[in-house]
Design a protein around this motif. Sequence first.
Motif, PDB file in Angstrom:
ATOM      1  N   ASP A  42      -4.906  -3.232  -9.079  1.00  0.00           N
ATOM      2  CA  ASP A  42      -4.205  -3.956  -7.905  1.00  0.00           C
ATOM      3  C   ASP A  42      -5.594  -4.516  -6.879  1.00  0.00           C
ATOM      4  N   GLN A  43      -5.793  -5.521  -7.273  1.00  0.00           N
ATOM      5  CA  GLN A  43      -7.096  -6.260  -6.750  1.00  0.00           C
ATOM      6  C   GLN A  43      -6.731  -6.719  -4.950  1.00  0.00           C
ATOM      7  N   VAL A  44      -5.505  -6.892  -5.035  1.00  0.00           N
ATOM      8  CA  VAL A  44      -5.140  -7.111  -3.491  1.00  0.00           C
ATOM      9  C   VAL A  44      -3.913  -6.357  -3.141  1.00  0.00           C
ATOM     10  N   ILE A  45      -4.171  -5.674  -2.120  1.00  0.00           N
ATOM     11  CA  ILE A  45      -3.153  -4.698  -1.439  1.00  0.00           C
ATOM     12  C   ILE A  45      -2.786  -4.991  -0.048  1.00  0.00           C
ATOM     13  N   MET A  46      -1.259  -4.983   0.098  1.00  0.00           N
ATOM     14  CA  MET A  46      -0.857  -5.457   1.184  1.00  0.00           C
ATOM     15  C   MET A  46      -0.601  -4.149   2.283  1.00  0.00           C
ATOM     16  N   HIS A  47      -0.822  -4.309   3.527  1.00  0.00           N
ATOM     17  CA  HIS A  47      -0.618  -3.241   4.458  1.00  0.00           C
ATOM     18  C   HIS A  47       0.252  -3.933   5.664  1.00  0.00           C
ATOM     19  N   TYR A  94     -12.698  10.780   4.090  1.00  0.00           N
ATOM     20  CA  TYR A  94     -11.800   9.624   3.847  1.00  0.00           C
ATOM     21  C   TYR A  94     -10.582   9.680   4.591  1.00  0.00           C
ATOM     22  N   GLU A  95     -10.013  11.078   5.149  1.00  0.00           N
ATOM     23  CA  GLU A  95      -9.038  10.946   6.175  1.00  0.00           C
ATOM     24  C   GLU A  95      -8.847   9.991   7.152  1.00  0.00           C
ATOM     25  N   GLY A  96      -7.573   9.552   7.241  1.00  0.00           N
ATOM     26  CA  GLY A  96      -7.261   8.310   8.291  1.00  0.00           C
ATOM     27  C   GLY A  96      -7.847   6.975   8.182  1.00  0.00           C
ATOM     28  N   HIS A  97      -8.117   6.782   6.718  1.00  0.00           N
ATOM     29  CA  HIS A  97      -8.622   5.314   6.527  1.00  0.00           C
ATOM     30  C   HIS A  97      -7.883   4.760   5.456  1.00  0.00           C
ATOM     31  N   ALA A 116      -5.539   3.861   0.167  1.00  0.00           N
ATOM     32  CA  ALA A 116      -4.594   2.989  -0.698  1.00  0.00           C
ATOM     33  C   ALA A 116      -5.177   2.578  -2.036  1.00  0.00           C
ATOM     34  N   LEU A 117      -6.333   3.127  -2.351  1.00  0.00           N
ATOM     35  CA  LEU A 117      -7.174   2.987  -3.566  1.00  0.00           C
ATOM     36  C   LEU A 117      -6.504   4.010  -4.895  1.00  0.00           C
ATOM     37  N   ALA A 166       0.718  -0.989  -0.116  1.00  0.00           N
ATOM     38  CA  ALA A 166      -0.046  -0.055   0.009  1.00  0.00           C
ATOM     39  C   ALA A 166       0.695   1.316   0.019  1.00  0.00           C
ATOM     40  N   THR A 167       0.572   2.106  -0.892  1.00  0.00           N
ATOM     41  CA  THR A 167       0.965   3.422  -0.673  1.00  0.00           C
ATOM     42  C   THR A 167      -0.109   4.559  -0.599  1.00  0.00           C
ATOM     43  N   TYR A 168      -0.243   5.328   0.414  1.00  0.00           N
ATOM     44  CA  TYR A 168      -1.343   5.975   0.717  1.00  0.00           C
ATOM     45  C   TYR A 168      -1.354   7.388   0.095  1.00  0.00           C
ATOM     46  N   ILE A 169      -2.511   7.861  -0.577  1.00  0.00           N
ATOM     47  CA  ILE A 169      -2.537   9.309  -0.983  1.00  0.00           C
ATOM     48  C   ILE A 169      -3.271  10.113   0.020  1.00  0.00           C
ATOM     49  N   ASP A 170      -3.200  11.285  -0.439  1.00  0.00           N
ATOM     50  CA  ASP A 170      -4.034  12.201   0.371  1.00  0.00           C
ATOM     51  C   ASP A 170      -5.361  12.266   0.443  1.00  0.00           C
TER      52      ASP A 170
END
Length: 529
Positions: free
Chosen positions: A148-153, A17-20, A25-26, A7-11
């Motif tokens: 990316d159907q699957v995202i790792m966190h 949506y903040e803090g989710h 990661a979408l 996962a790379t997190y966008i603003d």
Amino acid sequence: MDMFKTATYIDAEIAEYEGHPLINALPRINSPQQTAELIRRTPVVRQEEVMLPAYIRRHAMLRIMDGFLYPTKAHLQLEQTISSMIRQGYLSRNIANKSYQETLNSTAEFTQHVSRNAGNEALVSSVIGCSGAGKSTAVEAVLAGYKDQVIMHPIYQHVQLVWLKVECPHDASVKSLCINFFRALDLALDNNNQYEKQYVKPRSNAEMLLGDFARIAALHSIGLLVIDEIQHLERSNSGVSERILRFFVQLTNTIKLPILFVGTPKAYELFSPSMRSARRASQFGSINWNRFNTADKTGKGSDWERFFERLWSLQWFKSPQPLTDEIRNLFWDYSQGIAHVAVTLFYLSQTRAVTIGKEIITKELVDSVFNDELHMIRPMIRALQSGVEKEIEKYSDLEIPKAALIQHDTVFEVHEESSNAKITKSETLTTLKQLTNMLIQMGIGEDIAPAVAEQAVSELPNGNLFDLVAHIKNLEEKALPKPEKKKAKVVKLTPAYVENDLRLMVHSNGGTYKTMKNEGVILRLSDYI
């Protein structure tokens, strides 16, 4: 798991949506223009292929079947619906918050409390349309936008599954549905069938399987569950269908898992009261995936014209043939606006043309191809050509019931602002247009529908579409003359008597057993022994 994206997190794009992490990661939310580019598929016609022999060119032409998709407004609406459903479903499933664990715990006794109503937060929508209209293709094209159907966190030690598409089984059983779910899950996670082996066992009953279904769906934070071919449920007995549908509603209530149903018009017959209430309560509504229409409301050509012009450009002829109104209308007549039929007929016509060495598509050639190679669908096309509702109803996959179309439109109308508000001129024109279209769908002729709509709006200027349709039905009932009820005349009849009439005997002599015996009308059995 190493092959999946980290996962790379966008603003966050909006405050909610903040803090989710699951939302951020979408990919970024698409504009309509970006969606059109994302969905559009146009096969390449290479010039060197045009010079190839016909038997080889036919192979290149298969790209028409596999790689052509022209985006319409319906595709844009579908993409926005899916985008909103995924993000709204994740709002109450925040892996950065301790409440996430509470959501997982809520699935422990999941199947013991089956909900019968989706409540006011239903994350349910549906795409219903005739076979071959391109529903499943459109859904798959939109889902493909989430590469990316699957995202790792790693920070949260969590595996996110953005979407999962499951086909409703042909036998419509609970066990088969769960098997399809675990197989789709294993395939997405490259899991070597581990979930199917773990949960699907000979002694697994439906209750256990549904509970495992819910727990694994919550564990992997599935963003959207797509149930394709939902009309297959009509093959099961009503008890099983109702049970499965209630289970889906419960998934949306308990773990906030959004569900998108995809199916043919048969699916409308399946939705139980609990599912209908879910669809009404859903803020996402439902999409009626209709056939292409030929009405041009934009001045830029109808959806059918734009679609077919793009399709017609895919010619592997040495001298590409210009499109004429005659050919466009002919393909409309033979496809009745069903995308898959139009594409198939065009491909078959083109291959026939190069095979016989003429490299031109004529009316005679299209007639011949349709009758020779598409004869199995001829009865369905003839039914649509006739426009006769009874004929169309013989094929339940062809058309969305008119009642369902009206119900769909009114879902949004009843939530409007107070109907007593002042109506502007532009709003009146919009209402007139919507009402006219609705009346035509109800079977009122195109020539009189505008006049009927105008009369209703003038008599009920502040009414919404629901009120106006009811008003028109009222007028129709009043217009029918009521038959006069005539009081039945009571005629006193004089009985006609015959010789030795028993009725006279009763009236004159009292009708006792002794009297009857003296008159000789009672037989003595001793005389016959």
